[in-house]
Design an enzyme around this catalytic site. Sequence first.
Site, PDB file in Angstrom:
ATOM      1  N   ARG A 288       4.842   5.561  -5.805  1.00  9.45           N
ATOM      2  CA  ARG A 288       4.812   6.619  -4.794  1.00  9.45           C
ATOM      3  C   ARG A 288       6.034   6.428  -3.886  1.00  9.45           C
ATOM      4  O   ARG A 288       6.255   5.338  -3.366  1.00  9.45           O
ATOM      5  CB  ARG A 288       3.533   6.494  -3.969  1.00  9.45           C
ATOM      6  CG  ARG A 288       3.453   7.517  -2.830  1.00  9.45           C
ATOM      7  CD  ARG A 288       2.394   7.130  -1.808  1.00  9.45           C
ATOM      8  NE  ARG A 288       1.081   7.007  -2.375  1.00  9.45           N
ATOM      9  CZ  ARG A 288       0.134   6.217  -1.853  1.00  9.45           C
ATOM     10  NH1 ARG A 288       0.365   5.503  -0.771  1.00  9.45           N
ATOM     11  NH2 ARG A 288      -1.053   6.150  -2.418  1.00  9.45           N
TER      12      ARG A 288
ATOM     13  N   ASP B 188      -0.638   0.338  -1.171  1.00 11.72           N
ATOM     14  CA  ASP B 188       0.159   0.967  -0.103  1.00 11.72           C
ATOM     15  C   ASP B 188       1.220  -0.011   0.386  1.00 11.72           C
ATOM     16  O   ASP B 188       1.044  -1.228   0.297  1.00 11.72           O
ATOM     17  CB  ASP B 188      -0.744   1.301   1.099  1.00 11.72           C
ATOM     18  CG  ASP B 188      -1.533   2.588   0.909  1.00 11.72           C
ATOM     19  OD1 ASP B 188      -1.315   3.291  -0.086  1.00 11.72           O
ATOM     20  OD2 ASP B 188      -2.374   2.873   1.786  1.00 11.72           O
TER      21      ASP B 188
END
Length: 305
Positions: A182, A132
């Site tokens: 992402r 992340d």
Amino acid sequence: MEKVLRQFFLFLSDNKIFTKLAKRYGLKFGAKRFVAGDNIGHAAEKIRDLNNQGMGVTLDHLGEYVMDEKEAKERTIETVKSIKVIDKLNLDSQVSVKMTSMGLDISEDLVMFNMRKILDAGKQHNVFVTIDMEDYQRLDTTLRIFEALKQEYDGVGTVVQSYLYRTQDDLAHLNQYNPNIRLVKGAYKESEQVAYPNKRDVDRNFKQMIKQHLSNGNFTAVATHDENLVEFTKKYVEKNNISRDQFEFQMLYGMRIEMQRELVKEGYKVRVYVPYGKDWYGYFMRRLAERPANVAFVVKGILKK
Ligand SMILES: Cc1cc2nc3c(=O)[nH]c(=O)nc-3n(C[C@H](O)[C@H](O)[C@H](O)COP(=O)(O)OP(=O)(O)OC[C@H]3O[C@@H](n4cnc5c(N)ncnc54)[C@H](O)[C@@H]3O)c2cc1C
């Protein structure tokens, strides 16, 4: 007014005292809507349910800004355990990890050590791991860690944020690894020195990033609840004959459930980000910041007590 509320919840999101209290008192104030439970057993049930609806998952053991080596180790062990559970129960799930929960604020060596444990398990059990992206202060280190690990492991990807001015350059640099990335708007409180203050620019940059990463032939996770960006992606891939295996839509657990189901019906890949664990406070506050309408759930949660 929305801007003020957004700043308010982002300000609350990194409050250390509230984080501690939240850990002690469990999932409260409507947080259950966005968090799949406080242990891996609960999360596994939710993953199974999403898999049965045709959706993949990326599982996140909640936690961030760890300042204690022992805690970073415990979090590593929990993530390794979740990878084993995913494999054992034959779930369609990847995992997501935050570098500050692996000890980024303690030392980079510690993060590398912990991440190798996780990626070894990922390799053994065939579970993909996404790093992340956190706040701007930690961006360079996170990208450096990603690049080092990507040279040792195939099964690792990361995230870039369209609210940052520099992101198209970062994507261009990362292209040498053909990475699975992402794309997100970005969830942290950043200054105008580094991030676009206006939604219009953030969205425009997001579209550029979609085009850039897909046209370079890379796997692209378009992670947003924004209908305009979803529609833009559909049209772009159609027009450019891009296979549906080269991208997926990702959304957060509990957000835009109808849109998630609709996309599955239309034959698109959908992956849901499923957070679990006791450390839910910061994550929950960022969700409230994104959509102050969610505050209604908090009020209901409080009134129920
Ligand atoms: C899978 C996933 C992973 C992420 N990982 C990261 C990460 O690693 N790092 C990071 O910084 N950020 C991450 N984020 C968060 C991201 O950066 C954004 O903060 C978050 O997704 C909100 O932006 P949005 O793109 O959904 O658009 P927004 O601009 O927030 O919303 C778009 C539109 O959708 C509407 N909308 C939103 N939610 C709902 C709802 N529940 N019901 C009805 N309408 C709604 C809004 O009103 C708005 O009109 C992630 C997001 C996702 C989906």
